[in-house]
Scaffold this motif. Structure first.
Motif, mmCIF file in Angstrom:
data_model
loop_
_atom_site.group_PDB
_atom_site.id
_atom_site.type_symbol
_atom_site.label_atom_id
_atom_site.label_comp_id
_atom_site.label_asym_id
_atom_site.label_seq_id
_atom_site.Cartn_x
_atom_site.Cartn_y
_atom_site.Cartn_z
ATOM 1 N N UNK A 132 -74.929 22.600 6.162
ATOM 2 C CA UNK A 132 -76.114 22.312 5.135
ATOM 3 C C UNK A 132 -77.082 23.284 5.749
ATOM 4 N N UNK A 133 -77.771 24.200 4.832
ATOM 5 C CA UNK A 133 -78.783 25.155 5.489
ATOM 6 C C UNK A 133 -80.115 24.485 5.573
ATOM 7 N N UNK A 134 -80.615 25.119 6.533
ATOM 8 C CA UNK A 134 -81.951 24.626 6.859
ATOM 9 C C UNK A 134 -83.299 25.466 6.213
ATOM 10 N N UNK A 135 -84.354 24.902 5.734
ATOM 11 C CA UNK A 135 -85.384 25.742 5.194
ATOM 12 C C UNK A 135 -86.496 25.712 6.001
ATOM 13 N N UNK A 136 -86.935 26.874 6.502
ATOM 14 C CA UNK A 136 -88.108 26.904 7.400
ATOM 15 C C UNK A 136 -89.336 27.036 6.495
ATOM 16 N N UNK A 137 -90.466 27.140 7.200
ATOM 17 C CA UNK A 137 -91.653 27.305 6.463
ATOM 18 C C UNK A 137 -91.967 28.598 5.551
ATOM 19 N N UNK A 138 -92.584 28.292 4.477
ATOM 20 C CA UNK A 138 -92.698 29.420 3.606
ATOM 21 C C UNK A 138 -93.568 30.248 4.005
ATOM 22 N N UNK A 139 -93.127 31.899 3.827
ATOM 23 C CA UNK A 139 -93.886 33.051 4.251
ATOM 24 C C UNK A 139 -94.283 33.809 3.165
ATOM 25 N N UNK A 140 -95.542 34.000 3.154
ATOM 26 C CA UNK A 140 -96.117 34.800 1.863
ATOM 27 C C UNK A 140 -95.746 36.408 1.997
ATOM 28 N N UNK A 182 -87.374 40.753 10.607
ATOM 29 C CA UNK A 182 -86.786 39.595 11.302
ATOM 30 C C UNK A 182 -87.719 38.886 12.254
ATOM 31 N N UNK A 183 -88.685 39.288 12.637
ATOM 32 C CA UNK A 183 -89.618 38.594 13.598
ATOM 33 C C UNK A 183 -90.493 37.701 12.678
ATOM 34 N N UNK A 184 -90.531 37.938 11.591
ATOM 35 C CA UNK A 184 -91.230 36.895 10.646
ATOM 36 C C UNK A 184 -90.428 35.753 10.062
ATOM 37 N N UNK A 185 -89.120 36.337 9.656
ATOM 38 C CA UNK A 185 -88.291 35.343 9.055
ATOM 39 C C UNK A 185 -87.613 34.171 9.840
ATOM 40 N N UNK A 186 -87.625 34.344 11.041
ATOM 41 C CA UNK A 186 -86.972 33.341 12.008
ATOM 42 C C UNK A 186 -85.398 33.068 11.822
ATOM 43 N N UNK A 187 -84.856 33.761 10.943
ATOM 44 C CA UNK A 187 -83.435 33.750 10.828
ATOM 45 C C UNK A 187 -82.492 34.776 11.563
ATOM 46 N N UNK A 189 -95.994 35.654 -3.851
ATOM 47 C CA UNK A 189 -94.471 35.306 -3.717
ATOM 48 C C UNK A 189 -94.292 34.851 -2.371
ATOM 49 N N UNK A 190 -93.767 33.773 -2.414
ATOM 50 C CA UNK A 190 -93.333 32.838 -1.245
ATOM 51 C C UNK A 190 -91.774 32.876 -0.931
ATOM 52 N N UNK A 191 -91.434 33.326 0.338
ATOM 53 C CA UNK A 191 -90.050 33.358 0.627
ATOM 54 C C UNK A 191 -89.950 32.020 1.468
ATOM 55 N N UNK A 192 -89.025 31.278 1.359
ATOM 56 C CA UNK A 192 -88.605 30.200 2.137
ATOM 57 C C UNK A 192 -87.133 30.496 2.825
ATOM 58 N N UNK A 193 -87.380 31.119 3.996
ATOM 59 C CA UNK A 193 -85.997 31.622 4.655
ATOM 60 C C UNK A 193 -85.095 30.418 5.039
ATOM 61 N N UNK A 194 -83.781 30.571 5.079
ATOM 62 C CA UNK A 194 -82.929 29.734 5.032
ATOM 63 C C UNK A 194 -81.967 30.048 6.323
ATOM 64 N N UNK A 195 -81.927 29.454 7.183
ATOM 65 C CA UNK A 195 -80.943 29.723 8.278
ATOM 66 C C UNK A 195 -79.584 28.848 8.022
ATOM 67 N N UNK A 196 -78.199 29.374 8.531
ATOM 68 C CA UNK A 196 -77.132 28.689 8.168
ATOM 69 C C UNK A 196 -76.674 29.362 7.060
ATOM 70 N N UNK A 197 -75.427 28.913 6.451
ATOM 71 C CA UNK A 197 -75.035 29.565 5.402
ATOM 72 C C UNK A 197 -75.353 28.509 3.977
#
Ligand code: FES
Length: 113
Positions: free
Chosen positions: A1-9, A26-31, A105-113
């Protein structure tokens, strides 16, 4: 299950013109990878920036009709689903949720697949 991190503006909707993309490093996405946020036909989508075929930035590709064509070998991906649509790309790109709130625009980076 993918994990969703904090939203990034990412910026305002005016910061990414239709047919363009903006890279969140990459240093902002955390993925572990940069994420490209694309604007296509009034919609915003996000994929891992690195092509699944080799080392190329999808944000530098050709964006049209809800697809991005990789600048290196012309593999194409669906911006909505990340599906690899033609050779030599065979592995789908990871997608990430994008939300537009009050013109931002807000991005919700998802780690995992
Ligand atoms: Fe993208 Fe080869 S690096 S198709």
């Amino acid at each position: 299950m993918a994990e969703t991190a904090q939203a990034i503006r990412v910026g305002s909707t005016a910061d990414i013109e239709d047919g363009e993309a903006l890279v969140v490093p990459a240093d902002r996405t955390g993925t572990g990878d940069a994420i490209a946020v694309f604007h296509s036909d009034g919609e915003f989508h996000a994929l891992d920036d690195t092509c699944t075929h080799a080392e190329a930035s999808l944000a530098e590709g050709w964006i049209e009709d809800g697809q991005v064509e990789c600048p290196m070998h012309s593999g194409r991906f669906c911006l909505r689903t990340g599906e690899a649509l033609c050779m030599p790309a065979t592995e789908n790109a990871r997608t990430h949720p994008v939300e537009v709130r009050d013109g931002e625009i807000w991005l919700l980076p998802r780690s995992g697949t």
